[in-house]
Design a protein around this motif. Sequence first.
Motif, PDB file in Angstrom:
ATOM      1  N   THR A  53       8.884  -4.216  10.325  1.00  7.35           N
ATOM      2  CA  THR A  53       7.968  -5.289  10.711  1.00  7.35           C
ATOM      3  C   THR A  53       8.756  -6.564  11.014  1.00  7.35           C
ATOM      4  O   THR A  53       8.474  -7.252  11.998  1.00  7.35           O
ATOM      5  N   VAL A  56      10.482  -6.275  14.405  1.00  4.94           N
ATOM      6  CA  VAL A  56       9.549  -6.421  15.523  1.00  4.94           C
ATOM      7  C   VAL A  56       9.242  -7.899  15.738  1.00  4.94           C
ATOM      8  O   VAL A  56       9.231  -8.389  16.878  1.00  4.94           O
ATOM      9  N   LYS A  57       9.005  -8.621  14.653  1.00  2.56           N
ATOM     10  CA  LYS A  57       8.717 -10.059  14.769  1.00  2.56           C
ATOM     11  C   LYS A  57       9.930 -10.802  15.325  1.00  2.56           C
ATOM     12  O   LYS A  57       9.787 -11.670  16.189  1.00  2.56           O
ATOM     13  N   LYS A  59      12.281  -9.643  17.214  1.00  2.00           N
ATOM     14  CA  LYS A  59      12.457  -9.295  18.625  1.00  2.00           C
ATOM     15  C   LYS A  59      11.509 -10.096  19.502  1.00  2.00           C
ATOM     16  O   LYS A  59      11.908 -10.622  20.541  1.00  2.00           O
ATOM     17  N   SER A  60      10.248 -10.204  19.073  1.00  2.00           N
ATOM     18  CA  SER A  60       9.280 -10.945  19.885  1.00  2.00           C
ATOM     19  C   SER A  60       9.633 -12.427  19.939  1.00  2.00           C
ATOM     20  O   SER A  60       9.501 -13.065  20.985  1.00  2.00           O
ATOM     21  N   VAL A  61      10.106 -12.975  18.848  1.00  2.00           N
ATOM     22  CA  VAL A  61      10.517 -14.382  18.829  1.00  2.00           C
ATOM     23  C   VAL A  61      11.718 -14.588  19.741  1.00  2.00           C
ATOM     24  O   VAL A  61      11.795 -15.578  20.483  1.00  2.00           O
ATOM     25  N   ILE A  63      12.492 -12.821  22.384  1.00  2.00           N
ATOM     26  CA  ILE A  63      12.050 -12.705  23.779  1.00  2.00           C
ATOM     27  C   ILE A  63      11.381 -13.992  24.239  1.00  2.00           C
ATOM     28  O   ILE A  63      11.662 -14.501  25.329  1.00  2.00           O
ATOM     29  N   VAL A  64      10.500 -14.542  23.409  1.00  2.00           N
ATOM     30  CA  VAL A  64       9.835 -15.797  23.752  1.00  2.00           C
ATOM     31  C   VAL A  64      10.866 -16.918  23.907  1.00  2.00           C
ATOM     32  O   VAL A  64      10.805 -17.714  24.853  1.00  2.00           O
ATOM     33  N   HIS A  67      12.698 -16.582  27.212  1.00  2.00           N
ATOM     34  CA  HIS A  67      11.874 -17.030  28.338  1.00  2.00           C
ATOM     35  C   HIS A  67      11.839 -18.552  28.408  1.00  2.00           C
ATOM     36  O   HIS A  67      11.895 -19.130  29.495  1.00  2.00           O
TER      37      HIS A  67
END
Length: 88
Positions: A53, A56-57, A59-61, A63-64, A67
């Motif tokens: 978990t 996953v968090k 990784k998303s942070v 990616i954001v 960007h």
Amino acid sequence: MRCSMGSKTNTWSDQWGTGVFNNEENDYEKPNNKSNNSSSNKKMEQVKAAASTGLVKAKSVAIVGAHKVKKGTSTGFKWIKNKCSSSK
């Protein structure tokens, strides 16, 4: 005391090669109990789930964040281009 080349004692490297230290390592092994293994397996599964978990968090942070950096860099280059072209 000096050791000569003809000494019959084992050197440090010779001792590692002959397995002199293997008996000491066996003393530190834990006994294999099924009740201990089942509880440790459950704990390990919980730790893996929490770590998954968290990854996953993260990784998303990431990616954001990537960007945002990309957008900010693009905006910065456009601003510099506009400033340089308008001064001519």
